[in-house]
Design a protein around this motif. Structure first.
Motif, PDB file in Angstrom:
ATOM      1  N   LEU A  42       5.947 -22.139   3.700  1.00 36.38           N
ATOM      2  CA  LEU A  42       6.667 -22.534   2.990  1.00 36.38           C
ATOM      3  C   LEU A  42       5.579 -23.520   2.229  1.00 36.38           C
ATOM      4  N   ALA A  43       5.381 -24.529   2.429  1.00 35.29           N
ATOM      5  CA  ALA A  43       4.671 -24.714   1.417  1.00 35.29           C
ATOM      6  C   ALA A  43       3.613 -23.813   0.338  1.00 35.29           C
ATOM      7  N   ALA A  44       3.691 -22.829   0.392  1.00 39.10           N
ATOM      8  CA  ALA A  44       2.566 -21.981  -0.260  1.00 39.10           C
ATOM      9  C   ALA A  44       3.537 -21.246  -0.823  1.00 39.10           C
ATOM     10  N   LEU A  45       4.848 -20.979  -0.172  1.00 45.96           N
ATOM     11  CA  LEU A  45       5.920 -20.951  -1.370  1.00 45.96           C
ATOM     12  C   LEU A  45       6.582 -20.525  -2.326  1.00 45.96           C
ATOM     13  N   ILE A  46       6.491 -22.344  -2.332  1.00 45.78           N
ATOM     14  CA  ILE A  46       6.561 -23.106  -3.202  1.00 45.78           C
ATOM     15  C   ILE A  46       5.921 -23.790  -4.133  1.00 45.78           C
ATOM     16  N   ALA A  47       4.659 -23.370  -3.970  1.00 42.44           N
ATOM     17  CA  ALA A  47       3.553 -23.278  -4.603  1.00 42.44           C
ATOM     18  C   ALA A  47       3.663 -21.959  -5.651  1.00 42.44           C
ATOM     19  N   GLY A  48       3.325 -21.051  -5.207  1.00 46.31           N
ATOM     20  CA  GLY A  48       3.318 -19.770  -5.954  1.00 46.31           C
ATOM     21  C   GLY A  48       4.551 -19.313  -6.633  1.00 46.31           C
ATOM     22  N   ALA A  49       5.971 -19.939  -6.490  1.00 42.03           N
ATOM     23  CA  ALA A  49       6.067 -20.106  -7.154  1.00 42.03           C
ATOM     24  C   ALA A  49       6.510 -20.626  -8.719  1.00 42.03           C
ATOM     25  N   VAL A  67      -4.611 -27.273  -8.405  1.00 39.21           N
ATOM     26  CA  VAL A  67      -5.977 -26.944  -7.552  1.00 39.21           C
ATOM     27  C   VAL A  67      -5.083 -26.879  -5.884  1.00 39.21           C
ATOM     28  N   ILE A  68      -3.707 -28.026  -5.267  1.00 31.68           N
ATOM     29  CA  ILE A  68      -3.305 -27.169  -4.136  1.00 31.68           C
ATOM     30  C   ILE A  68      -2.165 -25.854  -3.986  1.00 31.68           C
ATOM     31  N   GLY A  69      -1.891 -25.339  -5.564  1.00 32.53           N
ATOM     32  CA  GLY A  69      -1.440 -24.810  -4.871  1.00 32.53           C
ATOM     33  C   GLY A  69      -1.723 -23.574  -4.665  1.00 32.53           C
ATOM     34  N   TRP A  70      -2.758 -22.989  -5.101  1.00 33.58           N
ATOM     35  CA  TRP A  70      -3.830 -21.653  -5.490  1.00 33.58           C
ATOM     36  C   TRP A  70      -4.641 -22.197  -3.664  1.00 33.58           C
ATOM     37  N   ALA A  71      -5.116 -23.399  -3.471  1.00 32.99           N
ATOM     38  CA  ALA A  71      -5.675 -23.040  -1.468  1.00 32.99           C
ATOM     39  C   ALA A  71      -3.928 -23.225  -0.958  1.00 32.99           C
ATOM     40  N   LEU A  72      -3.383 -23.236  -1.389  1.00 29.95           N
ATOM     41  CA  LEU A  72      -2.034 -22.739   0.275  1.00 29.95           C
ATOM     42  C   LEU A  72      -1.919 -21.577  -0.464  1.00 29.95           C
ATOM     43  N   VAL A  73      -1.584 -20.994  -1.379  1.00 31.01           N
ATOM     44  CA  VAL A  73      -1.100 -19.638  -1.931  1.00 31.01           C
ATOM     45  C   VAL A  73      -2.759 -19.122  -0.943  1.00 31.01           C
ATOM     46  N   PHE A  74      -3.849 -19.140  -0.854  1.00 30.52           N
ATOM     47  CA  PHE A  74      -4.873 -18.473  -0.027  1.00 30.52           C
ATOM     48  C   PHE A  74      -5.001 -18.791   1.040  1.00 30.52           C
ATOM     49  N   CYS A  75      -4.197 -19.634   1.564  1.00 32.63           N
ATOM     50  CA  CYS A  75      -3.895 -19.343   3.424  1.00 32.63           C
ATOM     51  C   CYS A  75      -2.542 -18.820   3.270  1.00 32.63           C
ATOM     52  N   LEU A  76      -1.588 -18.483   2.529  1.00 30.99           N
ATOM     53  CA  LEU A  76      -0.524 -17.230   3.152  1.00 30.99           C
ATOM     54  C   LEU A  76      -0.788 -16.502   3.117  1.00 30.99           C
ATOM     55  N   PRO A  77      -1.130 -15.516   3.376  1.00 36.50           N
ATOM     56  CA  PRO A  77      -2.202 -13.740   4.516  1.00 36.50           C
ATOM     57  C   PRO A  77      -2.614 -14.269   5.295  1.00 36.50           C
ATOM     58  N   TRP A 108      10.667 -31.782   4.760  1.00 32.43           N
ATOM     59  CA  TRP A 108       9.383 -32.578   3.791  1.00 32.43           C
ATOM     60  C   TRP A 108       7.843 -32.629   4.055  1.00 32.43           C
ATOM     61  N   VAL A 109       7.626 -32.234   5.681  1.00 29.46           N
ATOM     62  CA  VAL A 109       5.691 -31.751   5.824  1.00 29.46           C
ATOM     63  C   VAL A 109       5.114 -30.747   5.176  1.00 29.46           C
ATOM     64  N   ALA A 110       6.174 -29.674   4.720  1.00 23.84           N
ATOM     65  CA  ALA A 110       5.426 -28.765   3.893  1.00 23.84           C
ATOM     66  C   ALA A 110       5.646 -28.387   2.197  1.00 23.84           C
ATOM     67  N   ALA A 111       7.572 -29.708   1.667  1.00 21.85           N
ATOM     68  CA  ALA A 111       7.566 -29.465   0.351  1.00 21.85           C
ATOM     69  C   ALA A 111       7.356 -30.708   0.006  1.00 21.85           C
ATOM     70  N   GLY A 112       7.040 -31.851   0.902  1.00 26.47           N
ATOM     71  CA  GLY A 112       6.779 -33.520   0.151  1.00 26.47           C
ATOM     72  C   GLY A 112       5.531 -33.688   0.837  1.00 26.47           C
ATOM     73  N   SER A 113       4.817 -33.956   1.831  1.00 18.68           N
ATOM     74  CA  SER A 113       2.911 -34.001   1.902  1.00 18.68           C
ATOM     75  C   SER A 113       2.502 -33.189   1.424  1.00 18.68           C
ATOM     76  N   THR A 114       2.642 -31.680   1.376  1.00 17.73           N
ATOM     77  CA  THR A 114       2.212 -30.765   1.723  1.00 17.73           C
ATOM     78  C   THR A 114       2.157 -29.996   0.615  1.00 17.73           C
TER      79      THR A 114
END
Length: 313
Positions: A70-77, A205-215, A242-248
């Motif tokens: 979920l966090a990766a999808l938010i970051a990717g958007a 930084v966190i956005g690309w780290a999350l997206v890299f983990c999506l696969p 919260w842990v997806a959108a808030g913390s991560t």
């Protein structure tokens, strides 16, 4: 327009500058960076109580995989909306460390620990994270904070350890091994993320780290959800969100921006307040009993924070 601005700059300086305005402008980024890092700490302080809520509905592997997805999808958007170009290849290794430390490693190890440990106990053990991060940063960046900084940092860690031992009666829980492992991988991720945040915006930084983990995390979510039972509750859904959108995502975004401004060692010491904030949330949200030693520990930790913020690094 640029010629006009450059032409008027000397007059602006001559007429409008006072003796204290230049230092004020110099101090402003430091204040802003401290506030951003503190906002990240507040966001992180809700992670353990939210994880406990999330475990009401999901298994540990499902919770970690789905939160990262979920966090990766938010970051990717956000990255797509901003039309952000791919990071340079030379940054990929650092982003992999961030992904392994703060996107996968820390959430997984702490979630496993919270199956047997209380949120408040986990919070004080992870209170050693600032000192661990400062040590990683010293090795990684080659910078050496002052002796006063280290003395205050060690004192803060000592307060946390004493608090932990006093509350646990000197015994260690099984989940402590997970928590100590989480300290190491998270400190590495924070250090590398703080370094990269000087080269690109923190949210990227966190956005690309999350997206890299999506696969990896997307198929892991499907497998984990199929193998672990899911019992949806209001607490479980709120905890997951919260842990997806808030913390991560949000928490790491403001945290890395703050670290890039005030430096990794100083920012890491602000996290000494995180265990005490988590204790408050554990009582308020989870109904856990408040340790009597918490006010004493709070005063000691806040004193150490004040010293580390003033110590020259």
């Amino acid at each position: 327009m640029r010629a006009q601005n450059s032409a008027t700059t000397p007059m602006t300086i001559a007429v409008g500058t006072t003796a204290g305005s230049a230092p004020a402008r110099a101090e402003a980024p430091g204040v802003q960076g401290t506030l951003l890092a503190l906002l990240g700490v507040v966001s992180f302080s809700l992670t353990f109580p939210s994880t406990v809520w999330g475990l009401e509905s999901f298994g540990p592997w499902s919770l970690v995989a789905v939160r990262s997805t979920l966090a990766a999808l938010i970051a990717g958007a956000f990255l797509l909306g901003g039309r952000v170009a791919l990071p340079e290849r030379r940054h990929w290794a650092g982003l992999a460390v961030v992904a392994g430390g703060v996107v996968v490693g820390f959430p997984l190890l702490t979630t496993l620990a919270l199956q047997t440990s209380t949120s408040s106990h986990a919070a004080v053990v992870v209170g050693l994270l600032p000192l661990t991060t400062a040590a990683f940063a010293a090795v990684r960046t080659g910078r050496r904070p002052s002796r006063a900084f280290w003395l205050a940092a060690v004192a803060g860690a000592g307060v946390v350890i004493a608090f932990t031992v006093q509350q646990s009666g000197g015994a260690l829980y099984t989940g402590d091994l997970y928590l100590f492992g989480a300290l190491l991988v998270c400190a590495a991720g924070y250090t590398e993320g703080g370094r990269l945040a000087r080269l690109m915006p923190g949210w990227q930084v966190i956005g690309w780290a999350l997206v890299f983990c999506l696969p990896l995390m997307a198929p892991a979510s499907a497998v984990a959800l199929a193998l672990e039972p899911v019992r949806l509750t209001a607490h479980g859904v709120v905890g997951l969100v919260w842990v997806a959108a808030g913390s991560t995502f949000f928490g790491l975004y403001v945290w890395y921006r703050g670290m890039a401004t005030i430096g990794i060692p100083r920012a890491s010491q602000l996290q000494l307040a995180q265990p005490l904030l988590t204790l408050f949330w554990s009582v308020f949200l989870l109904g856990e009993s408040l340790p009597l030693a918490a006010p004493v520990a709070a005063v000691g930790v806040l004193v150490c924070i004040a010293v580390t913020q003033r110590a020259k690094s």
